[in-house]
Scaffold this active site. Structure first.
Site, PDB file in Angstrom:
ATOM      1  N   SER A 207     -17.589 -69.638  -3.342  1.00 31.99           N
ATOM      2  CA  SER A 207     -18.714 -68.979  -4.003  1.00 31.99           C
ATOM      3  C   SER A 207     -18.605 -67.468  -3.851  1.00 31.99           C
ATOM      4  CB  SER A 207     -20.038 -69.443  -3.379  1.00 31.99           C
ATOM      5  OG  SER A 207     -20.213 -70.834  -3.508  1.00 31.99           O
ATOM      6  N   SER A 208     -18.867 -66.726  -4.940  1.00 29.75           N
ATOM      7  CA  SER A 208     -18.894 -65.272  -4.932  1.00 29.75           C
ATOM      8  C   SER A 208     -17.548 -64.712  -4.464  1.00 29.75           C
ATOM      9  CB  SER A 208     -20.061 -64.781  -4.066  1.00 29.75           C
ATOM     10  OG  SER A 208     -20.258 -63.401  -4.207  1.00 29.75           O
ATOM     11  N   SER A 209     -17.509 -63.998  -3.339  1.00 23.74           N
ATOM     12  CA  SER A 209     -16.225 -63.510  -2.827  1.00 23.74           C
ATOM     13  C   SER A 209     -15.278 -64.673  -2.572  1.00 23.74           C
ATOM     14  CB  SER A 209     -16.436 -62.711  -1.536  1.00 23.74           C
ATOM     15  OG  SER A 209     -15.222 -62.207  -1.044  1.00 23.74           O
TER      16      SER A 209
END
Length: 371
Positions: free
Chosen positions: A148-150
């Site tokens: 998720s995300s990074s």
């Protein structure tokens, strides 16, 4: 009898002494809880390894690498994601890497991280995978990565730098592999231009960037499922389109002609676009950063449940450094690139000057853009 007892004791001691340290660690890892592993092999970036071995471990288990977001930890992603519970249900092992950096974002900007066996975070995570395969006799056709995300950014990077390790990936609100590249080789650098959706290119360029992370590789590549929210103000929604372009370019799909588009799939206000068996994009209307993890859909995409695509991936053509003009901009009649147009990069033979008011900005070594 005493001599026999001494012999048995000596034999047992020698047998234990001959076992490799890694095998010893594998035996000591407690099932049913998050455990740290410190001797998984070469760890050039100092990334931490945590592992969850389910009580219900399959005889030849699969592996899911679950990569946390900025400010996150292995413990936080273990607690906040469904993968440990799903591991008990389906018998696979979960690897939770933990970023070694302050702020705990992942390095998806340095040359070392964006290169196969380059010595960055991606290298360390790959070594966690190979260690786990060896210690648990894991099924190499059932190794997957998600984040998720990074962690989604790193998922794209892992799929590009170590395609031979993974059968499939799910990406929750990330950016294309290479989009955060730092021309100054900054480790764990932030790229606002990319984050805000201003790095726009063609499937051919993005695909070439991904392929160049493992030069000469022509083998299978993981199937990709890309999630993104329409109101994401951290990693802007344009990154969804650019990521889908990248993998369409890698697999040779026509980005502009998907096979199908399905509304309200896998739930209301989500739209699933299918380019082929190796690429799906899922755009979530009204959802910000990040799209919630859809664990059961992941299990289907990975092949742990019925109705999924085959985990057999498709070989691709050899990597190339050739590039094409950005779809977001074009060359003017005066030989300069317009706003969003490509103006440089390895192998680029087009215009290197930008229209008045714009600057040729190095995005990575393969791509410069008029911004």
């Amino acid at each position: 009898m005493r001599a026999l007892s001494v012999f048995v004791a000596l034999f047992s001691f020698l047998a234990l002494s001959s076992a490799s340290p890694g095998q010893d660690v594998a035996k000591r890892v407690t099932s049913g809880s998050l455990q740290q592993v410190t001797n998984f092999g070469s760890n050039p970036s100092g990334t931490l390894m945590y592992i969850y071995v389910p009580n219900n471990l399959a005889t030849k288990p699969g592996i899911v690498v679950a990569i946390h977001y900025c400010t996150g930890t292995a413990q936080a992603y273990y607690t906040g994601s469904p993968y440990a519970q799903l591991a008990e249900k389906y018998g696979f092992i979960v690897i939770y890497p933990q970023s070694p950096y302050s702020g705990t974002c992942w390095d998806v900007s340095s040359q070392s991280a964006l290169t196969h066996n380059g010595g960055g975070d991606s290298n360390s995570i790959a070594n966690m995978v190979t260690w786990t395969i060896s210690q648990y006799n894991a099924d190499t056709s059932k190794v997957f990565v998600t984040g998720s995300s990074s962690g989604a950014m790193m998922t794209n990077v892992m799929a590009a730098t170590y395609p031979e390790l993974f059968a499939a990936a799910t990406v929750y609100s990330g950016v294309p592999a290479g989009c955060f590249y730092s021309s100054s080789n900054q480790v764990n650098g932030w790229n606002s231009s990319c984050a805000q959706g201003n790095v726009i290119s063609t499937p051919e360029v993005w695909g070439g960037i991904a392929k160049a992370m493992y030069p000469g590789y022509t083998g299978p590549r993981p199937r990709m499922q890309i999630y993104h929210g329409s109101v994401d103000t951290t990693l802007y929604p344009q990154n969804y389109y650019e990521t889908c372009k990248q993998w369409a370019g890698v697999f040779g799909y026509n980005y502009n002609s998907p096979q199908s588009t399905q509304s309200n799939t896998p739930q209301a206000n989500y739209q699933t676009t299918i380019w082929g068996p190796n690429l799906q994009g899922i755009f979530a209307t009204g959802v910000g950063h990040t799209v919630p993890i859809h664990g059961e859909q992941d299990m289907e995409w990975f092949g742990f449940t019925g109705g999924s695509s085959s985990t057999t991936t498709t070989a691709t053509t050899p990597p190339t450094t050739s590039t094409t003009t950005s779809s977001g901009g074009s060359s003017t009649s005066t030989g300069v690139a317009e706003h969003w147009g490509q103006c440089g990069g390895n192998g680029w033979t087009g215009p290197t000057a930008c229209a008045s008011g714009y600057t040729c900005t190095v995005i990575n070594e393969w791509y410069s853009q008029c911004l």
